[in-house]
Design a protein around this motif. Structure first.
Motif, PDB file in Angstrom:
ATOM      1  N   LEU A 277      45.036  33.342  32.866  1.00  0.00           N
ATOM      2  CA  LEU A 277      44.535  34.206  33.938  1.00  0.00           C
ATOM      3  C   LEU A 277      43.488  33.489  34.780  1.00  0.00           C
ATOM      4  N   LEU A 278      42.643  32.695  34.146  1.00  0.00           N
ATOM      5  CA  LEU A 278      41.656  31.933  34.903  1.00  0.00           C
ATOM      6  C   LEU A 278      42.340  30.933  35.825  1.00  0.00           C
ATOM      7  N   LYS A 279      43.432  30.348  35.353  1.00  0.00           N
ATOM      8  CA  LYS A 279      44.173  29.419  36.203  1.00  0.00           C
ATOM      9  C   LYS A 279      44.790  30.145  37.387  1.00  0.00           C
ATOM     10  N   VAL A 280      45.283  31.347  37.170  1.00  0.00           N
ATOM     11  CA  VAL A 280      45.855  32.132  38.269  1.00  0.00           C
ATOM     12  C   VAL A 280      44.782  32.494  39.289  1.00  0.00           C
ATOM     13  N   LEU A 281      43.639  32.954  38.801  1.00  0.00           N
ATOM     14  CA  LEU A 281      42.564  33.366  39.705  1.00  0.00           C
ATOM     15  C   LEU A 281      41.936  32.186  40.422  1.00  0.00           C
ATOM     16  N   SER A 282      42.102  30.985  39.883  1.00  0.00           N
ATOM     17  CA  SER A 282      41.524  29.818  40.548  1.00  0.00           C
ATOM     18  C   SER A 282      42.201  29.513  41.875  1.00  0.00           C
ATOM     19  N   ASN A 283      43.415  30.054  42.090  1.00  0.00           N
ATOM     20  CA  ASN A 283      44.104  29.848  43.361  1.00  0.00           C
ATOM     21  C   ASN A 283      43.578  30.750  44.467  1.00  0.00           C
ATOM     22  N   LEU A 284      42.708  31.695  44.133  1.00  0.00           N
ATOM     23  CA  LEU A 284      42.123  32.582  45.129  1.00  0.00           C
ATOM     24  C   LEU A 284      40.844  31.966  45.695  1.00  0.00           C
ATOM     25  N   THR A 285      40.520  32.373  46.888  1.00  0.00           N
ATOM     26  CA  THR A 285      39.271  31.944  47.489  1.00  0.00           C
ATOM     27  C   THR A 285      38.114  32.759  46.916  1.00  0.00           C
ATOM     28  N   VAL A 286      36.913  32.321  47.207  1.00  0.00           N
ATOM     29  CA  VAL A 286      35.748  33.063  46.730  1.00  0.00           C
ATOM     30  C   VAL A 286      35.744  34.473  47.297  1.00  0.00           C
ATOM     31  N   LYS A 287      36.122  34.615  48.546  1.00  0.00           N
ATOM     32  CA  LYS A 287      36.152  35.941  49.166  1.00  0.00           C
ATOM     33  C   LYS A 287      37.183  36.837  48.497  1.00  0.00           C
ATOM     34  N   GLU A 288      38.355  36.298  48.178  1.00  0.00           N
ATOM     35  CA  GLU A 288      39.389  37.094  47.527  1.00  0.00           C
ATOM     36  C   GLU A 288      38.989  37.476  46.102  1.00  0.00           C
ATOM     37  N   ARG A 289      38.324  36.585  45.417  1.00  0.00           N
ATOM     38  CA  ARG A 289      37.893  36.908  44.060  1.00  0.00           C
ATOM     39  C   ARG A 289      36.786  37.959  44.065  1.00  0.00           C
ATOM     40  N   CYS A 290      35.855  37.834  45.005  1.00  0.00           N
ATOM     41  CA  CYS A 290      34.717  38.755  45.023  1.00  0.00           C
ATOM     42  C   CYS A 290      35.096  40.134  45.547  1.00  0.00           C
ATOM     43  N   LEU A 291      35.907  40.188  46.594  1.00  0.00           N
ATOM     44  CA  LEU A 291      36.197  41.457  47.253  1.00  0.00           C
ATOM     45  C   LEU A 291      37.494  42.099  46.793  1.00  0.00           C
ATOM     46  N   CYS A 292      38.335  41.389  46.070  1.00  0.00           N
ATOM     47  CA  CYS A 292      39.628  41.942  45.652  1.00  0.00           C
ATOM     48  C   CYS A 292      39.806  41.891  44.134  1.00  0.00           C
ATOM     49  N   ALA A 293      39.890  40.689  43.597  1.00  0.00           N
ATOM     50  CA  ALA A 293      40.242  40.549  42.177  1.00  0.00           C
ATOM     51  C   ALA A 293      39.192  41.167  41.262  1.00  0.00           C
ATOM     52  N   SER A 294      37.922  40.985  41.579  1.00  0.00           N
ATOM     53  CA  SER A 294      36.870  41.483  40.693  1.00  0.00           C
ATOM     54  C   SER A 294      36.791  43.004  40.663  1.00  0.00           C
ATOM     55  N   LEU A 295      37.445  43.690  41.612  1.00  0.00           N
ATOM     56  CA  LEU A 295      37.410  45.142  41.658  1.00  0.00           C
ATOM     57  C   LEU A 295      38.584  45.791  40.929  1.00  0.00           C
ATOM     58  N   VAL A 296      39.478  44.995  40.345  1.00  0.00           N
ATOM     59  CA  VAL A 296      40.641  45.551  39.662  1.00  0.00           C
ATOM     60  C   VAL A 296      40.220  46.270  38.389  1.00  0.00           C
ATOM     61  N   CYS A 297      39.480  45.599  37.536  1.00  0.00           N
ATOM     62  CA  CYS A 297      39.023  46.180  36.285  1.00  0.00           C
ATOM     63  C   CYS A 297      37.856  45.348  35.775  1.00  0.00           C
ATOM     64  N   LYS A 298      37.226  45.830  34.716  1.00  0.00           N
ATOM     65  CA  LYS A 298      36.077  45.129  34.163  1.00  0.00           C
ATOM     66  C   LYS A 298      36.478  43.764  33.604  1.00  0.00           C
ATOM     67  N   TYR A 299      37.673  43.703  33.006  1.00  0.00           N
ATOM     68  CA  TYR A 299      38.141  42.435  32.455  1.00  0.00           C
ATOM     69  C   TYR A 299      38.268  41.389  33.550  1.00  0.00           C
TER      70      TYR A 299
END
Length: 648
Positions: A277-299
């Motif tokens: 999962l960390l490898k998958v999320l590494s393909n996202l930009t900082v903006k996508e991780r902060c404003l999108c991915a991090s809001l999916v769930c606590k995990y």
């Protein structure tokens, strides 16, 4: 409601032998649809039917209507209930739908049944009424043939006549699963595959799903069930898991109940290892991780805060970035090794200095077009981050020699620096930088009007590992450029728009720098056909040659195709003296050519280029028309259409 219990035992005693001799009439089922009798008859298994014997003898359907009416009028409700119970026992032994169709209701009998149907039905022994074995979903009928004993109390469900329905055993442990879709697939997250696919019965029209065996509520029913069981309370079908339904396996079914939101979907992405999962999320930009991915769930939020995501931080173009944010990043994530704040207008020297003070391991710093930054930020980086290897600060007007002197004093590991359009940088800063950074490999200057031949000489003498050198638009001359011949590792040389660059200097550079692979001589009117011929002969490693707006003719292109076996890219755009002959000759003679730029070579006919494109498909020809065609082709491949463009 059908013809269940349409006859009773009281009338059977008054039948005469003459009635038995009458010709039996063959009639079909009166209602032609779901009925109680069909359910009782056809829900019983074939084994139980055969064991109970044949059809009850002495019954026929050629009764006199007047006799039937008279008898029914004298039957009390208690007698009707008793007769119904007795007749139900006999009807349960009927062997086939054809036998069932022989027993019909006359209109008076039908009226009596409609009036007393509920009381009669309540009197039928429960052991004669099997539990529901037919579940209907969206357009699909699931039939589960399981010949097992039936418990005493069960729910009455009407089945369609002639459907092959058999008993099934209810279960207390029933894992949820998927419905059968109308197309034979599974819905609601059911697991697909060969084991879970639905098969269609061509005879009955029903869709039979392979079902798993569920633990029965009684040991006897468990031992007698050879295949599977189906009695979910919610009408769902369980997927295949195991054929073992012993009570010892009840724990397995309890363990299948996954807690949380993942229970409904066994293929959840959260089931992957955290490293994947960390490898998958590494393909996202900082903006996508902060404003999108991090809001999916606590995990996912915890994953997005992983330290490796905050080692290389790209904040370029984000106008919300300010000094406070850089301070928080530096104080909380002290392992930052790379940061990009290009085009961040809200960042000032204070924020960069605070980040540098908290991140001593910073190695790469990029800040293009940050005109508000000055010497103090770069000086702080040099003071607190001695491991800097890359500094790109192009287009910073406030940057002066003072910052370069600090970098030369503290950052001896520097390998890559970009100072394009930093108009305050002069020879003093460049000399200090060259003296303090002997490991420098890449140096790029662009339109630095205060940089002269002195800077070129300094970097050539003190930075022997230079591989990439660019002095585009700088006021250097051939007297300074000639010092670059000492760089034996030079591979890329950008000498665009050098006002005083002669052919002899260029030819000497190509002779001495044997590893040179890319040479850019655009916007130099002094470069002629003779210089290009020497370049083609001496450049044994040369692959890219850019000659836009140079004073060359067809002879230069012919020489490249004749003498060079390594050049792959030639850009001769805006060379007014290039004609069809030069384009045809280089395409025909060169074995290595893959790109030929002919943009705005007005003497080259477009029809000639069209023929060359067909004749030499391995070569990309760049003209106005060809570039437009390629652009449209890429747009079509990406799904663009003229109609969609007009609609928008």
């Amino acid at each position: 409601m059908g013809h269940l219990l349409s006859k009773n035992g009281y009338r059977l005693k008054k039948r005469s032998r003459k009635q038995h001799q009458k010709k039996k009439k063959k009639r079909n089922c009166l209602l032609q649809g779901p009925c109680m009798l069909c359910f009782i008859v056809h829900s019983s298994s074939s084994s139980s039917i055969s064991s109970s014997g044949g059809v009850v003898g002495g019954l026929n359907d050629d009764n006199d209507p007047s006799e039937t009416t008279g008898v029914n009028s004298n039957i009390s409700s208690i007698g009707a209930v008793a007769a119904a119970s007795k007749l139900a026992e006999r009807y349960a032994t009927l062997a086939s739908p054809e036998d069932c169709s022989k027993f019909l209701l006359t209109p008076p009998e039908l009226a009596i049944w409609e009036g007393q149907g509920r009381s009669l039905l309540s009197a039928v022994p429960a052991k004669l009424i099997p539990p529901p074995a037919l579940f209907r979903t969206t357009g699909v009928t699931v039939t589960v043939p399981i010949p097992v004993p039936v418990p005493d109390y069960a729910e009455m469900v009407c089945k369609r006549k002639c459907s092959e329905v058999q008993r099934c055993t209810p279960s207390n442990k029933q894992p949820r699963c998927a419905f059968a879709a109308s197309d034979g697939g599974l819905e609601n997250g059911g697991v697909g595959g060969s084991a879970g696919e639905a098969s269609t019965n061509s005879e009955t029209g029903h869709c039979h799903l392979p079902l798993c065996s569920l633990p029965s509520c009684s040991s006897s029913s468990t031992s007698s069930s050879p295949s599977s069981s189906l009695t979910p309370a919610d009408g769902q079908v369980d997927p295949p898991h195991s054929l073992d339904v012993s009570p010892s396996n009840l724990q397995n079914y309890d363990g299948c109940q996954v807690k949380g939101s993942d229970a409904a979907d066994p293929l959840s992405i959260n089931h992957l290892p955290s490293s994947i999962l960390l490898k998958v999320l590494s393909n996202l930009t900082v903006k996508e991780r902060c404003l999108c991915a991090s809001l999916v769930c606590k995990y996912w939020k915890d994953l997005c805060l992983d330290f490796q995501f905050w080692k290389q931080i790209d904040l370029s173009g984000l106008q919300q970035v300010n000094d406070d944010l850089l301070l928080q990043i530096g104080s909380r994530r002290q392992n930052v090794t790379e940061i990009n704040i290009s085009d961040c207008r809200g960042v000032h020297d204070y924020g960069v200095s605070a980040l540098a003070s908290h991140c001593p391991g910073l190695q790469k710093y990029t800040a293009y077009r940050c005109k508000q930054l000055g010497d103090s930020s770069l000086a702080a980086l040099a003071a607190h981050c001695p491991q800097l290897v890359k500094v790109h600060v192009g287009n910073q007007d406030k940057l002066t020699d003072r910052a370069l002197i600090k970098i030369g004093e503290r950052c001896s590991e520097l390998k890559d620096i970009h100072l394009g359009q930093c108009y305050g940088v002069s020879d003093d800063g460049m000399v200090a930088l060259a003296n303090g950074c002997p490991k420098l490999q890449k140096l790029y200057l662009q339109e630095n009007k205060l940089v002269t031949d002195q800077s070129v000489r300094a970097v050539a003498e003190h930075c022997p590992e230079l591989q990439f050198v660019g002095f585009m638009g700088c006021p250097v001359t051939s007297q300074g450029v000639i010092h670059l011949t000492a760089l034996r590792n030079l591979t890329v040389l950008d000498l665009r728009h050098i006002s005083e660059l002669n052919n002899e200097t260029v030819m000497e550079l190509v002779r001495m720098c044997r590893k040179l692979s890319s040479l850019n001589l655009c916007l130099n009117w002094s470069i002629n056909d003779r210089c290009v011929e020497i370049i083609a002969k001496e450049g044994r490693s040369l692959k890219e040659l850019y000659l836009v707006s140079c004073k060359i003719t067809d002879h230069a292109l012919i020489a490249i195709g004749q003498y060079s076996s390594t050049i792959e890219t030639v850009d001769a755009g805006w060379c007014k003296d290039i004609t069809d002959q030069g384009a045809m000759q280089i395409a025909q003679s060169s074995k290595s050519l893959r790109y030929l730029g002919l943009m705005r070579c007005d003497k080259v006919n477009e029809g000639t280029v069209e023929r060359l494109v067909v004749q030499y498909p391995h070569i990309v020809f760049s003209t106005v028309m060809q570039d437009c065609k390629r652009t449209l082709e890429r747009a079509y491949q990406m799904g663009w259409s003229p109609n969609a463009s007009n609609a928008s």
